[in-house]
Design a protein around this motif. Structure first.
Motif, PDB file in Angstrom:
ATOM      1  N   ARG A 112       0.844  -1.201   0.000  1.00 33.57           N
ATOM      2  CA  ARG A 112       0.000   0.000   0.000  1.00 33.57           C
ATOM      3  C   ARG A 112       0.885   1.259   0.000  1.00 33.57           C
ATOM      4  N   TYR A 113       1.947   1.209   0.797  1.00 34.43           N
ATOM      5  CA  TYR A 113       2.885   2.343   0.848  1.00 34.43           C
ATOM      6  C   TYR A 113       3.477   2.588  -0.550  1.00 34.43           C
ATOM      7  N   LEU A 114       3.849   1.487  -1.220  1.00 32.21           N
ATOM      8  CA  LEU A 114       4.453   1.637  -2.561  1.00 32.21           C
ATOM      9  C   LEU A 114       3.427   2.189  -3.554  1.00 32.21           C
ATOM     10  N   HIS A 115       2.165   1.763  -3.421  1.00 31.89           N
ATOM     11  CA  HIS A 115       1.117   2.240  -4.323  1.00 31.89           C
ATOM     12  C   HIS A 115       0.896   3.748  -4.125  1.00 31.89           C
ATOM     13  N   GLU A 116       0.827   4.147  -2.860  1.00 34.71           N
ATOM     14  CA  GLU A 116       0.607   5.577  -2.586  1.00 34.71           C
ATOM     15  C   GLU A 116       1.781   6.403  -3.088  1.00 34.71           C
ATOM     16  N   LEU A 163       4.140  10.148  -7.117  1.00 33.38           N
ATOM     17  CA  LEU A 163       5.158  10.431  -8.137  1.00 33.38           C
ATOM     18  C   LEU A 163       4.505  10.727  -9.492  1.00 33.38           C
ATOM     19  N   LEU A 164       3.433   9.999  -9.797  1.00 32.36           N
ATOM     20  CA  LEU A 164       2.718  10.264 -11.050  1.00 32.36           C
ATOM     21  C   LEU A 164       2.123  11.675 -11.020  1.00 32.36           C
ATOM     22  N   ILE A 224      -6.187  11.479 -10.691  1.00 32.96           N
ATOM     23  CA  ILE A 224      -5.247  10.347 -10.666  1.00 32.96           C
ATOM     24  C   ILE A 224      -5.980   8.997 -10.601  1.00 32.96           C
ATOM     25  N   LYS A 225      -7.145   8.966  -9.925  1.00 30.33           N
ATOM     26  CA  LYS A 225      -7.873   7.678  -9.811  1.00 30.33           C
ATOM     27  C   LYS A 225      -8.447   7.255 -11.165  1.00 30.33           C
ATOM     28  N   GLU A 226      -8.717   8.240 -12.025  1.00 26.23           N
ATOM     29  CA  GLU A 226      -9.176   7.891 -13.375  1.00 26.23           C
ATOM     30  C   GLU A 226      -7.998   7.626 -14.304  1.00 26.23           C
ATOM     31  N   LEU A 227      -6.912   8.383 -14.095  1.00 22.29           N
ATOM     32  CA  LEU A 227      -5.753   8.196 -14.980  1.00 22.29           C
ATOM     33  C   LEU A 227      -5.008   6.902 -14.663  1.00 22.29           C
ATOM     34  N   MET A 228      -5.014   6.508 -13.369  1.00 24.72           N
ATOM     35  CA  MET A 228      -4.409   5.216 -13.009  1.00 24.72           C
ATOM     36  C   MET A 228      -5.407   4.398 -12.198  1.00 24.72           C
ATOM     37  N   LEU A 243      -0.479   5.294 -16.766  1.00 32.19           N
ATOM     38  CA  LEU A 243      -1.368   6.443 -16.976  1.00 32.19           C
ATOM     39  C   LEU A 243      -2.147   6.178 -18.257  1.00 32.19           C
ATOM     40  N   TYR A 244      -3.471   6.356 -18.192  1.00 33.07           N
ATOM     41  CA  TYR A 244      -4.324   6.047 -19.341  1.00 33.07           C
ATOM     42  C   TYR A 244      -5.264   7.225 -19.563  1.00 33.07           C
ATOM     43  N   PHE A 245      -5.138   7.885 -20.689  1.00 30.65           N
ATOM     44  CA  PHE A 245      -5.955   9.074 -20.969  1.00 30.65           C
ATOM     45  C   PHE A 245      -7.170   8.657 -21.785  1.00 30.65           C
ATOM     46  N   ARG A 246      -8.300   8.478 -21.083  1.00 28.61           N
ATOM     47  CA  ARG A 246      -9.523   7.978 -21.722  1.00 28.61           C
ATOM     48  C   ARG A 246     -10.544   9.083 -21.943  1.00 28.61           C
ATOM     49  N   GLU A 247     -10.267  10.277 -21.412  1.00 26.85           N
ATOM     50  CA  GLU A 247     -11.191  11.405 -21.510  1.00 26.85           C
ATOM     51  C   GLU A 247     -11.028  12.066 -22.883  1.00 26.85           C
ATOM     52  N   LYS A 248     -12.105  12.037 -23.676  1.00 28.56           N
ATOM     53  CA  LYS A 248     -11.991  12.474 -25.082  1.00 28.56           C
ATOM     54  C   LYS A 248     -11.600  13.943 -25.220  1.00 28.56           C
ATOM     55  N   THR A 249     -11.885  14.743 -24.162  1.00 32.83           N
ATOM     56  CA  THR A 249     -11.587  16.172 -24.271  1.00 32.83           C
ATOM     57  C   THR A 249     -10.109  16.471 -23.967  1.00 32.83           C
ATOM     58  N   SER A 250      -9.375  15.480 -23.455  1.00 36.65           N
ATOM     59  CA  SER A 250      -7.971  15.729 -23.097  1.00 36.65           C
ATOM     60  C   SER A 250      -7.094  15.775 -24.355  1.00 36.65           C
ATOM     61  N   ALA A 251      -6.106  16.684 -24.342  1.00 37.66           N
ATOM     62  CA  ALA A 251      -5.161  16.753 -25.466  1.00 37.66           C
ATOM     63  C   ALA A 251      -4.357  15.451 -25.558  1.00 37.66           C
TER      64      ALA A 251
END
Ligand code: GLY
Ligand code: MN
Ligand code: MN
Length: 393
Positions: free
Chosen positions: A272-276, A281-282, A295-299, A339-347
């Motif tokens: 859990r410490y490593l995940h946080e 860092l992201l 961050i919860k949507e991006l990762m 990191l996954y950019f799924r939001e269509k409005t994001s560059a």
């Protein structure tokens, strides 16, 4: 069964393999104190149709010290031994016939026990007990895991030198899987994941007939299995010699988070410490490049899972009090921020980057078992060598 009369490719149950070391389908191991029984219908048989259920000479050596018995004796052996013990463990719910047989014997034994003791037999799940045994890897297991990770890493290095433009995701999966087999591995550790273009934002994209185009990158999560042990590696490769500008930024953020998280591993801390830490860092990286998003949507996944004979090894993540388990020397797990950019409005829409390696905890830190190229310069140098070679032809 995979279809009406055709079975899935056989894989020995990991707990069984861990305890017996043999690949035999439809067999059963029964341990009663210091006695062990290996029960199978075919201990005296020779194969006519299939040989996955037959004990070979090597198997018999591995089973030395166990009593080999025909399957029909299972009930009798259970009932003979049950009264000697206070606790019975079996994989509850994994096989209806076994559930029925054990529970019948437990209730029968409990009825007769009541005359002598008020404590009924305790039932527990063998997967939890064996999960504890499998949690800390022994030296020879670490060697096998390293071999799985190294052989897989070499296949990645080969792939990095392949021309990808115009090929389908399925071609990439075929290439990897056939190279895993050529490298002596028994099969893939899990279904090969190949996501090109915006399909890289699907966490477990199956390889399709989509064609890889110049300007894109492809996310590959694939690994082989070596003598029962799994690797689990993810890399992102540009189809061309270099990453596009925005891909490069995201790659840089994820790689930095992954490397720093790996450097933080040591006994006593928790996953859990490593995940946080990885998430922090992201976030830092995203703000460095002024990239917005939640961050919860991006990762949307964890940073780590245990790995061993199963790609998601079934050992516990918390102790009996529900607290995250502290890392000990010999525990092995993945480190795979993404990191996954799924939001269509994001560059950055359509960019998906995950970088995944396998580590084992050592006395002071960890050993990274996998070594597929991941530095930007190294990847781009491998990709550009390929392009030069192509130019020459
Ligand atoms: N390959 C599946 C995972 O990374 O968990
Ligand atoms: Mn993984
Ligand atoms: Mn993976």
């Amino acid at each position: 069964m995979r279809s009406h009369s055709v079975a899935h490719r056989f894989k020995t149950a990991s707990d069984f393999l861990y305890l017996c070391g043999v690949h035999v389908s439809e067999a059963c191991l029964l341990i009663a104190g210091s006695k062990s029984y290996f029960l199978s219908d075919s201990i005296e048989a020779t194969a006519l149709w299939e040989d996955v259920n037959i004990l070979m000479d090597d198997d018999r050596l591995k089973l030395a010290g166990m009593e080999l018995r025909p399957f029909y004796q299972l009930k009798e052996i259970i009932s003979d031994h049950m009264k000697e013990f206070d606790r019975v463990a079996f994989p509850i719910g994994s096989n209806e016939a076994l559930d029925r047989l054990v529970l019948e014997q437990v209730s029968f034994t409990n009825r007769s026990r009541r005359r002598f003791t008020s404590t009924p037999l305790a039932l527990c799940d063998s997967r939890m007990l064996i999960g504890q045994l499998r949690h800390v890897k022994e030296a020879d297991e670490i060697c096998l895991m390293k071999e799985a990770a190294q052989r897989t890493s070499r296949v990645y290095r080969k792939l990095f030198q392949e021309c990808l433009e115009g090929r389908q995701e399925r071609d990439v999966a075929d290439f990897l899987e056939s190279e895993f087999m050529k490298a002596g591995m028994s099969w893939t550790a899990y279904e090969t994941i190949v996501g090109s273009g915006d399909r890289a934002t699907t966490l477990h994209a199956r390889a399709t007939s989509r064609v890889l185009r110049s300007g894109e990158a492809v996310l590959i999560d694939a690994a082989g299995e070596w003598q029962g042990y799994c690797a689990d590696i993810t890399r992102v490769i540009p189809v061309d010699a270099v990453f596009g500008k925005m891909h490069r930024q995201v790659y840089d953020i994820v790689l930095n988070a992954q490397e720093q998280t790996i450097n933080a591993v040591r006994p006593g801390i928790t996953l859990r410490y490593l995940h946080e830490m990885s998430q922090e860092l992201l976030l830092e990286g995203l703000s460095r490049y002024r990239i917005g998003g939640d961050i919860k949507e991006l990762m949307p996944h964890g940073t780590s899972h245990w790995i061993g004979m199963d790609v998601h090894d079934p050992s516990a993540y918390v102790d009996e009090a529900g607290r995250p388990l502290q890392l000990q020397e010999g525990m092995s797990f993945t480190i795979e921020p993404g990191l996954y950019f799924r939001e269509k409005t994001s560059a950055y829409y359509g960019i998906g980057v995950r970088i995944e390696d396998d580590v084992v905890v050592t006395g002071e830190g960890c050993e990274v078992l996998s070594s597929a190229p991941k530095q930007l310069e190294e990847i781009e140098s491998l990709r550009s060598q390929l392009n030069k070679n192509l130019d020459r032809h």
